[in-house]
Every structure is written in structure tokens, then in C-alpha cells.
Design an enzyme around this catalytic site. Structure first.
Site, PDB file in Angstrom:
ATOM      1  N   THR A 146       0.796  -1.237   0.000  1.00 51.64           N
ATOM      2  CA  THR A 146       0.000   0.000   0.000  1.00 51.64           C
ATOM      3  C   THR A 146       0.827   1.285   0.000  1.00 51.64           C
ATOM      4  O   THR A 146       1.956   1.309   0.508  1.00 51.64           O
ATOM      5  CB  THR A 146      -0.898   0.007   1.270  1.00 51.64           C
ATOM      6  OG1 THR A 146      -1.421   1.323   1.468  1.00 51.64           O
ATOM      7  CG2 THR A 146      -0.136  -0.361   2.517  1.00 51.64           C
TER       8      THR A 146
ATOM      9  N   GLU B 206       0.225   3.546   1.912  1.00 52.88           N
ATOM     10  CA  GLU B 206       0.330   3.950   3.325  1.00 52.88           C
ATOM     11  C   GLU B 206       1.719   3.643   3.894  1.00 52.88           C
ATOM     12  O   GLU B 206       2.005   3.949   5.048  1.00 52.88           O
ATOM     13  CB  GLU B 206      -0.748   3.273   4.165  1.00 52.88           C
ATOM     14  CG  GLU B 206      -2.114   3.933   4.081  1.00 52.88           C
ATOM     15  CD  GLU B 206      -2.202   5.305   4.734  1.00 52.88           C
ATOM     16  OE1 GLU B 206      -1.775   5.462   5.890  1.00 52.88           O
ATOM     17  OE2 GLU B 206      -2.707   6.234   4.076  1.00 52.88           O
TER      18      GLU B 206
ATOM     19  N   TYR C 282      -1.477   0.471  10.886  1.00 55.69           N
ATOM     20  CA  TYR C 282      -1.753  -0.246   9.624  1.00 55.69           C
ATOM     21  C   TYR C 282      -0.533  -0.169   8.705  1.00 55.69           C
ATOM     22  O   TYR C 282      -0.077  -1.194   8.179  1.00 55.69           O
ATOM     23  CB  TYR C 282      -2.973   0.387   8.943  1.00 55.69           C
ATOM     24  CG  TYR C 282      -3.197  -0.069   7.511  1.00 55.69           C
ATOM     25  CD1 TYR C 282      -3.827  -1.278   7.227  1.00 55.69           C
ATOM     26  CD2 TYR C 282      -2.792   0.735   6.429  1.00 55.69           C
ATOM     27  CE1 TYR C 282      -4.040  -1.687   5.917  1.00 55.69           C
ATOM     28  CE2 TYR C 282      -3.008   0.332   5.116  1.00 55.69           C
ATOM     29  CZ  TYR C 282      -3.629  -0.879   4.861  1.00 55.69           C
ATOM     30  OH  TYR C 282      -3.833  -1.286   3.560  1.00 55.69           O
TER      31      TYR C 282
ATOM     32  N   LYS D 146       1.758  -3.270   7.430  1.00 55.44           N
ATOM     33  CA  LYS D 146       1.922  -3.534   5.993  1.00 55.44           C
ATOM     34  C   LYS D 146       3.395  -3.454   5.585  1.00 55.44           C
ATOM     35  O   LYS D 146       3.820  -4.119   4.639  1.00 55.44           O
ATOM     36  CB  LYS D 146       1.079  -2.555   5.181  1.00 55.44           C
ATOM     37  CG  LYS D 146      -0.410  -2.900   5.173  1.00 55.44           C
ATOM     38  CD  LYS D 146      -0.694  -4.042   4.192  1.00 55.44           C
ATOM     39  CE  LYS D 146      -2.168  -4.337   4.045  1.00 55.44           C
ATOM     40  NZ  LYS D 146      -2.452  -5.424   3.120  1.00 55.44           N
TER      41      LYS D 146
HETATM   42  P1  NAP Z   1     -11.476  -4.750   2.157  1.00 57.13           P
HETATM   43  O1  NAP Z   1     -12.658  -4.422   1.292  1.00 57.13           O
HETATM   44  O2  NAP Z   1     -11.430  -4.266   3.555  1.00 57.13           O
HETATM   45  O3  NAP Z   1     -11.304  -6.341   2.125  1.00 57.13           O
HETATM   46  C1  NAP Z   1     -10.457  -7.014   3.000  1.00 57.13           C
HETATM   47  C2  NAP Z   1     -10.924  -8.446   3.113  1.00 57.13           C
HETATM   48  O4  NAP Z   1     -10.042  -9.131   4.023  1.00 57.13           O
HETATM   49  C3  NAP Z   1     -12.337  -8.607   3.673  1.00 57.13           C
HETATM   50  O5  NAP Z   1     -13.018  -9.577   2.922  1.00 57.13           O
HETATM   51  C4  NAP Z   1     -12.099  -9.100   5.105  1.00 57.13           C
HETATM   52  O6  NAP Z   1     -13.092  -9.945   5.590  1.00 57.13           O
HETATM   53  C5  NAP Z   1     -10.825  -9.898   4.922  1.00 57.13           C
HETATM   54  N1  NAP Z   1     -10.088 -10.068   6.182  1.00 57.13           N
HETATM   55  C6  NAP Z   1      -9.765  -9.140   7.088  1.00 57.13           C
HETATM   56  N2  NAP Z   1      -9.046  -9.674   8.090  1.00 57.13           N
HETATM   57  C7  NAP Z   1      -8.934 -11.002   7.812  1.00 57.13           C
HETATM   58  C8  NAP Z   1      -8.318 -12.083   8.457  1.00 57.13           C
HETATM   59  N3  NAP Z   1      -7.673 -11.951   9.614  1.00 57.13           N
HETATM   60  N4  NAP Z   1      -8.384 -13.323   7.883  1.00 57.13           N
HETATM   61  C9  NAP Z   1      -9.057 -13.489   6.713  1.00 57.13           C
HETATM   62  N5  NAP Z   1      -9.670 -12.487   6.046  1.00 57.13           N
HETATM   63  C10 NAP Z   1      -9.605 -11.250   6.590  1.00 57.13           C
HETATM   64  O7  NAP Z   1     -10.137  -4.223   1.464  1.00 57.13           O
HETATM   65  P2  NAP Z   1      -9.826  -3.962  -0.079  1.00 57.13           P
HETATM   66  O8  NAP Z   1     -10.027  -2.512  -0.360  1.00 57.13           O
HETATM   67  O9  NAP Z   1     -10.489  -4.978  -0.885  1.00 57.13           O
HETATM   68  O10 NAP Z   1      -8.241  -4.165  -0.097  1.00 57.13           O
HETATM   69  C11 NAP Z   1      -7.660  -5.443  -0.359  1.00 57.13           C
HETATM   70  C12 NAP Z   1      -6.221  -5.452   0.140  1.00 57.13           C
HETATM   71  O11 NAP Z   1      -5.474  -4.428  -0.507  1.00 57.13           O
HETATM   72  C13 NAP Z   1      -6.067  -5.198   1.627  1.00 57.13           C
HETATM   73  O12 NAP Z   1      -4.977  -5.973   2.067  1.00 57.13           O
HETATM   74  C14 NAP Z   1      -5.719  -3.723   1.710  1.00 57.13           C
HETATM   75  O13 NAP Z   1      -4.988  -3.473   2.877  1.00 57.13           O
HETATM   76  C15 NAP Z   1      -4.898  -3.556   0.458  1.00 57.13           C
HETATM   77  N6  NAP Z   1      -4.923  -2.220  -0.157  1.00 57.13           N
HETATM   78  C16 NAP Z   1      -6.100  -1.646  -0.498  1.00 57.13           C
HETATM   79  C17 NAP Z   1      -6.098  -0.410  -1.136  1.00 57.13           C
HETATM   80  C18 NAP Z   1      -7.381   0.264  -1.545  1.00 57.13           C
HETATM   81  O14 NAP Z   1      -7.342   1.463  -1.848  1.00 57.13           O
HETATM   82  N7  NAP Z   1      -8.494  -0.444  -1.625  1.00 57.13           N
HETATM   83  C19 NAP Z   1      -4.877   0.225  -1.426  1.00 57.13           C
HETATM   84  C20 NAP Z   1      -3.691  -0.421  -1.073  1.00 57.13           C
HETATM   85  C21 NAP Z   1      -3.721  -1.648  -0.452  1.00 57.13           C
HETATM   86  P3  NAP Z   1     -14.391  -9.383   6.401  1.00 57.13           P
HETATM   87  O15 NAP Z   1     -15.374  -8.998   5.336  1.00 57.13           O
HETATM   88  O16 NAP Z   1     -14.771 -10.549   7.212  1.00 57.13           O
HETATM   89  O17 NAP Z   1     -13.928  -8.205   7.201  1.00 57.13           O
HETATM   90  O1  G4F Z   2     -10.806   6.559   2.653  1.00 54.62           O
HETATM   91  P1  G4F Z   2      -9.771   6.501   3.699  1.00 54.62           P
HETATM   92  O2  G4F Z   2     -10.169   5.950   5.021  1.00 54.62           O
HETATM   93  O3  G4F Z   2      -8.554   5.747   3.067  1.00 54.62           O
HETATM   94  P2  G4F Z   2      -6.991   5.673   3.463  1.00 54.62           P
HETATM   95  O4  G4F Z   2      -6.774   6.026   4.866  1.00 54.62           O
HETATM   96  O5  G4F Z   2      -6.254   6.470   2.448  1.00 54.62           O
HETATM   97  O6  G4F Z   2      -6.692   4.125   3.303  1.00 54.62           O
HETATM   98  C1  G4F Z   2      -7.111   3.399   2.160  1.00 54.62           C
HETATM   99  O7  G4F Z   2      -6.110   3.491   1.165  1.00 54.62           O
HETATM  100  C2  G4F Z   2      -4.851   2.897   1.527  1.00 54.62           C
HETATM  101  C3  G4F Z   2      -3.906   3.126   0.341  1.00 54.62           C
HETATM  102  O8  G4F Z   2      -3.261   4.361   0.506  1.00 54.62           O
HETATM  103  C4  G4F Z   2      -5.072   1.430   1.800  1.00 54.62           C
HETATM  104  F1  G4F Z   2      -3.886   0.825   2.067  1.00 54.62           F
HETATM  105  C5  G4F Z   2      -6.037   1.270   2.949  1.00 54.62           C
HETATM  106  O9  G4F Z   2      -6.288  -0.123   3.164  1.00 54.62           O
HETATM  107  C6  G4F Z   2      -7.351   1.951   2.584  1.00 54.62           C
HETATM  108  O10 G4F Z   2      -7.927   1.249   1.498  1.00 54.62           O
HETATM  109  O11 G4F Z   2      -9.221   7.985   3.967  1.00 54.62           O
HETATM  110  C7  G4F Z   2      -8.741   8.807   2.923  1.00 54.62           C
HETATM  111  C8  G4F Z   2      -8.498  10.207   3.465  1.00 54.62           C
HETATM  112  C9  G4F Z   2      -7.676  10.220   4.754  1.00 54.62           C
HETATM  113  O12 G4F Z   2      -6.695  11.210   4.650  1.00 54.62           O
HETATM  114  C10 G4F Z   2      -8.677  10.591   5.841  1.00 54.62           C
HETATM  115  O13 G4F Z   2      -8.113  11.328   6.918  1.00 54.62           O
HETATM  116  O14 G4F Z   2      -9.756  10.783   3.802  1.00 54.62           O
HETATM  117  C11 G4F Z   2      -9.638  11.453   5.040  1.00 54.62           C
HETATM  118  N1  G4F Z   2     -10.967  11.543   5.654  1.00 54.62           N
HETATM  119  C12 G4F Z   2     -11.629  12.719   5.925  1.00 54.62           C
HETATM  120  N2  G4F Z   2     -12.810  12.466   6.511  1.00 54.62           N
HETATM  121  C13 G4F Z   2     -11.755  10.538   6.064  1.00 54.62           C
HETATM  122  C14 G4F Z   2     -12.905  11.113   6.594  1.00 54.62           C
HETATM  123  N3  G4F Z   2     -11.575   9.192   6.006  1.00 54.62           N
HETATM  124  C15 G4F Z   2     -12.573   8.407   6.482  1.00 54.62           C
HETATM  125  N4  G4F Z   2     -12.425   7.051   6.397  1.00 54.62           N
HETATM  126  N5  G4F Z   2     -13.715   8.920   7.038  1.00 54.62           N
HETATM  127  C16 G4F Z   2     -13.948  10.268   7.126  1.00 54.62           C
HETATM  128  O15 G4F Z   2     -14.968  10.728   7.625  1.00 54.62           O
END
Ligand code: NAP
Ligand code: G4F
Length: 347
Positions: free
Chosen positions: A128, A130, A153, A157
């Protein structure tokens, strides 16, 4: 037929990846963790198609190495996509131990299971943006930018990233890290800011609620469209040599800009008044406050500025993002508008 195992198949990315691999002709296995409700809305449709015998779900947990051993032994996958994680950055400050168990030690559990079973499959690790500090002076961030995570987090990661590299280098395993910047879709969890805005504004528009509460409006993210990012993950595992890639659009926008763009889709004319915690978003036509700031949504430490440089992926993987920021917002807001209309008809 190739076999792929996806951990976290029920999440946003897992569901799009399952669809993608299914279309490519893979036999798809997904690891789910047990919950009191059958939390599979994102993948339900995969079980209603003719070849649904090509999608299998198995119960397991990243924190339970025995379940990983059992699943990998049974499936003998050619490719594993490790997407399972406690993925909410703000929540990782509340549950840092659990986040470390699932997002750091969980990766080690998986690598050890594959190494000990000696099955020689390829592994994709969901890393990520992050990992970066979010300091504007270091942007755009690429594979050479130094890591300096700001949250439990991000630190968990980072362990996952480094241990994947160690196993690649020490045991010649095919393990890659995808340093993916934020990617969104209508399947994004409602706890993340883009979906929270998309759902929230639709509920305000339909009269279901008056306003929504958010945190830092000035934070900037590089937001892409999730299905396109899953193709990049697959491409990474099709390379001859395992290596890490940044996947991003190269554009950055603030949370405030996301709100303004979403308002345009819903024909809401928003204007901002006040500063800091007292700032409010006001609907010009009605004069009503529709956005307020709530300090509970701020993080103890913030990654303020993310903008990725994905030139390496563009060159080697021949991957590039297709959906613009404006179109991404439109896709999400219109999907929630349709959902809101369906809901209003049903209730
Ligand atoms: P998500 O919607 O939160 O999906 C994560 C999945 O992992 C969910 O199905 C969750 O199950 C499962 N999970 C959580 N803890 C677990 C555990 N201990 N054992 C087995 N399963 C578990 O996240 P996503 O957006 O699809 O992201 C997928 C991956 O990419 C994650 O690793 C995230 O950190 C990484 N990532 C995401 C982004 C992004 O912008 N989306 C960017 C960079 C990296 P439940 O439904 O039961 O909670
Ligand atoms: O949508 P966010 O919670 O995503 P964030 O923190 O960027 O994390 C996501 O992207 C990561 C990749 O860079 C992944 F690794 C991670 O698993 C996840 O998918 O927040 C985005 C931004 C932050 O700066 C937060 O402070 O939005 C700002 N924000 C402002 N108001 C908020 C809010 N975020 C959330 N969740 N809720 C609010 O009300």
C-alpha cells in the site's frame, strides 16, 4: 486449468479479482473468515452463473496458520493473491495488536505455509501507499521513495512488504508486492471516505438524512478505479521475474474536491463557510448545512499527500489507468443513486 486462491475474496478487491480470474478461465478459490452474517454481497453474483463450480469458498483466517496450511494443501494453487487484511487505517489506531496479527504476522503465516508445503506457487502481496510518509516534498512516490509509515496499519503492511521480499530473496520464492495507491468503486466499504461521501450525499439528496460528518477535508489522495488495479495484480504474477510495482493514476485530489465533484453529479451546489473544525459545507439552493467536521474522524497521525508515479508498471506491465477522477466519482455516486432509488421503492 490454473488455480488461484484469493484471501479476502469478499472484500472490494477480492470480488473484482475473482471476476477477472474467472473470465480468464481460472478455477477460483476464496478464503473467507467466519462471521455471524454471511457477508458475501460482493461475490453473490458469481454463484448464479453456469460455471459456478469454478468458484469455491473455504473458511480460514490470516491469524490462524493451521487454516492456511489446510487450505493451501487442499487447493494446491498456482497463484495466491493475499488481499485479506484489517484495511481501515483509522481503526488500526484502535486495534493495533489485531492489525499487526492479520496484516503483518498473517503474511508471515502465509509465506511459511507455502514454503513448508513446498508447492512452488506464485504469491501476490497487497501492499500500500500507506507505507509512504505523505510528505509532499517526496512526491510523486515510486518504488524508490523511502518508507515512513504513519499508522499501525502502515507499519504492519511494511512488515508484510519486507518479509515478502526476504522470502523472495532467501528462498527464491516468486513473491511480489503491489504498492497500490487508493482505488475505489461502488463495492468500497462505507467506512472509507469516497464511499461515505457517495452514500451520504445520496441520502441527503433523498431526504433520508440532513447532513454528514467528516474529518480532514484537505488530505490528498491518488484515487483510481479498483477493477483496473486487479488486472495489474494479475499482470505482476505473469512476469518472468518477481518484482514490486507502484500502481497509481499519477493525479491527486483532496477530500474536499471529491465532495464537490460528487455534488455536481447530484446537482447540489455546495459552498464552504468557516475554517478548521468550524468549516461547513452549505447547499446554496436550500441554505442548509450538509457537511460538518467531526474530530472523531481525524487520525492521530495523517498521511497528507499521496500521488503515485507508476511509470515502471506502465513500461514493464503495459498497464495504465483508464478511468479519470471525474468518471470514478460519477460511477460511484450514480451506483449509490440507483441503490437509493431501489431502496425507496422497496420501503
Ligand atoms: P477490504 O474491502 O477491507 O477487504 C479485506 C478483506 O479481508 C475482507 O473480505 C475481510 O473480511 C478480509 N479479512 C480481514 N481480516 C482477515 C483475516 N484476519 N483473515 C481473513 N480475512 C480477513 O479491502 P480492499 O479494499 O479490498 O483491499 C484489499 C487489500 O489491498 C487489503 O490488504 C488492503 O490493505 C490492500 N490495499 C487496499 C487499497 C485500496 O485502496 N483499496 C490500497 C492499497 C492496499 P471481512 O469482510 O470478514 O472483514
Ligand atoms: O478513505 P480513507 O479511510 O482511506 P486511506 O486512509 O487512504 O486508506 C485506504 O487506502 C490505503 C492506500 O493508501 C489502503 F492501504 C487502505 O487499506 C485503505 O484502502 O481515507 C482517505 C483520506 C484520509 O486522509 C482521511 O483522513 O480521507 C480522510 N478523511 C476525511 N474524513 C476521512 C474522513 N476518512 C474516512 N475514512 N472517514 C472520514 O470521515
Amino acid at each position: 486449468m490454473k488455480k488461484a486462491l484469493i484471501t479476502g475474496i469478499g472484500g472490494q478487491d477480492g470480488s473484482y479479482l475473482a471476476e477477472f480470474l474467472f473470465k480468464k478461465g481460472y478455477q477460483v478459490y476464496g478464503m473467507l473468515r467466519r462471521s455471524s452474517t454471511f457477508n458475501c454481497q460482493n461475490i453473490e453474483h458469481l454463484f448464479n452463473i453456469k460455471e459456478s463450480n469454478r468458484v469455491h469458498l473455504l473458511y480460514g483466517d490470516m491469524t490462524d496458520v493451521d487454516s492456511l496450511l489446510r487450505i493451501i494443501k487442499e487447493v494446491k494453487p498456482d497463484e495466491i493473491y493475499n488481499l485479506a487484511a484489517q484495511s481501515d487505517v483509522r481503526v488500526s489506531f484502535d486495534i493495533p495488536f489485531y492489525t499487526a496479527q492479520s496484516d503483518a504476522i498473517g503474511v508471515l503465516n502465509l509465506l511459511e505455509a507455502v514454503k513448508n508445503l513446498n508447492i512452488g506457487c506464485k504469491i501476490y502481496q497487497a501492499s500500500t501507499s500507506e507505507l509512504f510518509s505523505g510528505d509532499k516534498r517526496e512526491a510523486p512516490q515510486n518504488e524508490k521513495t523511502s518508507f515512513n509509515p504513519k499508522s499501525p496499519y502502515g507499519v504492519a503492511k511494511l512488515y508484510g512488504f519486507e518479509i515478502a521480499k526476504v522470502y523472495r530473496e532467501s528462498y527464491k520464492m516468486f513473491v511480489v508486492n503491489g504498492i497500490f495507491f487508493n482505488h475505489e468503486s461502488p463495492r468500497r466499504g462505507e467506512n472509507f471516505v469516497t464511499r461515505k461521501i457517495s452514500v451520504g450525499l445520496n441520502e441527503i439528496k433523498s431526504g433520508k438524512k440532513e447532513k454528514m460528518f467528516l474529518g480532514n477535508l484537505d488530505s490528498k489522495r491518488d484515487w483510481g478505479y479498483a477493477p483496473e488495479y486487479m488486472e495489474a495484480a494479475w499482470k505482476m504474477l505473469q512476469q518472468k521475474t518477481p518484482q514490486d510495482f507502484v500502481i497509481a493514476t499519477g493525479e491527486t485530489h483532496s477530500v474536499r474536491e471529491f465532495i464537490e465533484e460528487a455534488c455536481k453529479v447530484l446537482d447540489i451546489d455546495i459552498t464552504w463557510k468557516g475554517k478548521g473544525l468550524n468549516e461547513k459545507g452549505i447547499d446554496k439552493k436550500t441554505g442548509k448545512t450538509i457537511v460538518e467536521i467531526d474530530p472523531q474522524y481525524f487520525r492521530p497521525n495523517e498521511v497528507s499527500y499521496l500521488c503515485g508515479d507508476s511509470r515502471k508498471a506502465r513500461k514493464i506491465l503495459n498497464w495504465k489507468p483508464k478511468t479519470s477522477f471525474k468518471d470514478l466519482v460519477k460511477i460511484m455516486v450514480e451506483a449509490d443513486l440507483r441503490r437509493e432509488k431501489r431502496h425507496n421503492i422497496c420501503c
